[in-house]
Design an enzyme around this catalytic site. Structure first.
Site, mmCIF file in Angstrom:
data_model
loop_
_atom_site.group_PDB
_atom_site.id
_atom_site.type_symbol
_atom_site.label_atom_id
_atom_site.label_comp_id
_atom_site.label_asym_id
_atom_site.label_seq_id
_atom_site.Cartn_x
_atom_site.Cartn_y
_atom_site.Cartn_z
ATOM 1 N N LYS A 1 0.844 -1.210 0.000
ATOM 2 C CA LYS A 1 0.000 0.000 0.000
ATOM 3 C C LYS A 1 0.877 1.256 0.000
ATOM 4 O O LYS A 1 2.098 1.174 0.273
ATOM 5 C CB LYS A 1 -0.901 -0.017 1.236
ATOM 6 N N TYR B 1 15.910 29.834 8.709
ATOM 7 C CA TYR B 1 14.688 30.463 9.209
ATOM 8 C C TYR B 1 14.651 30.495 10.735
ATOM 9 O O TYR B 1 15.036 29.524 11.395
ATOM 10 C CB TYR B 1 13.451 29.687 8.739
HETATM 11 C C1 LIG Z 1 -0.367 -1.836 6.787
HETATM 12 C C2 LIG Z 1 -1.009 -3.117 7.159
HETATM 13 C C3 LIG Z 1 -0.245 -4.289 7.266
HETATM 14 C C4 LIG Z 1 1.272 -4.271 7.195
HETATM 15 O O1 LIG Z 1 1.747 -3.745 8.398
HETATM 16 P P1 LIG Z 1 3.316 -3.619 8.741
HETATM 17 O O2 LIG Z 1 3.328 -3.186 10.150
HETATM 18 O O3 LIG Z 1 3.861 -2.589 7.810
HETATM 19 O O4 LIG Z 1 3.916 -4.947 8.496
HETATM 20 C C5 LIG Z 1 -0.903 -5.480 7.498
HETATM 21 N N1 LIG Z 1 -2.253 -5.514 7.628
HETATM 22 C C6 LIG Z 1 -3.015 -4.403 7.562
HETATM 23 C C7 LIG Z 1 -4.480 -4.512 7.752
HETATM 24 C C8 LIG Z 1 -2.420 -3.175 7.332
HETATM 25 O O5 LIG Z 1 -3.177 -2.068 7.296
#
Ligand SMILES: *Cc1c(COP(=O)(O)O)cnc(C)c1O
Length: 356
Positions: A33, A251
């Protein structure tokens, strides 16, 4: 002008090796994702496919469509946030059903199509975010007919505290998940994220869902990182200037040179995901030596104190992420987690993909 581009290096060989290492202990998907945690959906997806991965998870429908175009037909691509029946336009994506309204929509679609439709059923066991709540689970458990027409590929749940092994919620969630599965029609189970894969046999399932560990984030915080680092970032020095003691830099004049100093101005900033919260808290690597970030992180520029190292020249690159300077290190300095460092990586870097 010389060397004006910052370069993000993604080691696809390390990502593939990380996946194989986790897969050696039990079946695992690849979670890609958010553009493969910022590293590129298509190259990461293809590298995982070549390593043997056949199950993928994305968050959004559009990510699933892009991944399908990159890896072709065959592997399962599941969409964690779900999508309405038909919305994947023939990409063959599998929806994660996160509540009874999702279940109703997909069972109705299966009736209309007069065939079973693949789906993953998400049961909430302790996050109160997505997934069937206790009442919804009760209704489905009492009446399996509510799932008629669904080809349940997996029943899944998600851990809230997997990165804190001692947290009592982990064992609670394992217990609730087992109890939920026992009341649902038989289906393979999908349980642990990256950290969950390291919690022991109670967290094993038919399909782990690691994300961060694939990209080299430490899934066992506080213990040595068992994964290979997958990301490097180098940004070019635009100018080197000598300043007198008492000269403010950047800044807000938040840092003032305590002595005559040499300052390297580097082409990266918070618009590139080098978080502003790193101001005054990070280091870079110049010719193998650590150099402190001084002053505020600007949108497009950062400044390092290079007084104590051999003088660099414009066009030389400073390592912002690299060996000995991990995304987790930057995250600690910025008060966040490695996931946010990776998914913030900007669009202005030249991206170089190595290995596969
Ligand atoms: C993002 C996510 C994962 C992966 O999680 P990590 O901690 O990056 O391994 C697995 N399951 C779901 C539902 C997620 O949203």
């Amino acid at each position: 002008m010389t060397g004006i581009e910052a370069v993000l290096t993604v080691d696809l060989g390390a990502i593939a090796a990380n996946w194989r290492q986790l897969a050696a202990a039990g079946p695992v998907a690849g979670v890609v994702k958010a553009d493969g945690y910022g590293l590129g959906t298509a190259p990461v997806g293809r590298a995982l496919l070549a390593a043997g991965c056949r199950h993928f998870f994305v968050a959004h429908l559009s990510e699933g469509v892009a991944l399908r175009a990159a890896i072709g037909a065959g592997p399962m691509i599941a969409v964690l946030n779900g999508f309405p029946p038909g919305a994947d336009d023939g990409a063959g994506l599998v929806p994660v059903l996160n509540g009874l309204p999702d279940v109703a929509a997909w069972t109705a679609a299966a009736r209309a199509a007069e065939r079973a439709l693949p789906a993953i059923l998400h049961v909430d066991t302790g996050m109160a975010r997505l997934g069937l709540d206790a009442g919804e689970l009760e209704r489905v458990a009492e009446d399996h007919g509510l799932l008629a027409g669904l080809d349940l590929r997996y029943v899944m749940t998600h851990l809230a505290c997997a990165d804190a092994p001692e947290h009592p919620l982990n064992a609670d969630q394992a217990r609730r998940f087992a109890a939920a599965c026992a009341r649902l029609p038989p289906a393979p189970r999908s349980f642990a994220n990256s950290s969950g894969l390291f919690l022991g046999p109670d967290f094993a399932s038919d399909l782990g869902r690691p994300g961060c560990a694939l990209y080299g984030i430490n899934p066992t915080p506080g213990r040595p990182n068992p994964m290979r680092q997958a990301v490097g970032l180098e940004a070019p020095i635009l100018q080197v200037r000598e300043i007198a003691a008492g000269t403010p830099v950047g800044y807000g004049a938040s840092w003032t040179a305590p002595r005559p100093s040499r300052i390297a101005t580097v082409a990266a900033g918070y618009a590139d995901g080098y978080l502003r919260a790193l101001s005054g808290r990070a280091t870079g690597i110049l010719a193998g030596r650590p150099v402190p970030l001084v002053g505020r992180v600007s949108m497009d520029l950062i400044t390092f104190d290079v007084t104590d190292v051999p003088p660099p020249a414009p066009g030389d690159r400073i390592g912002l992420i690299g060996p000995g300077l991990t995304p987790d290190d930057l995250a600690t300095a910025a008060g966040t987690i490695g996931y946010e460092i990776l998914t913030s990586l900007g669009a202005r870097y030249r991206r170089e993909y190595r290995g596969a």
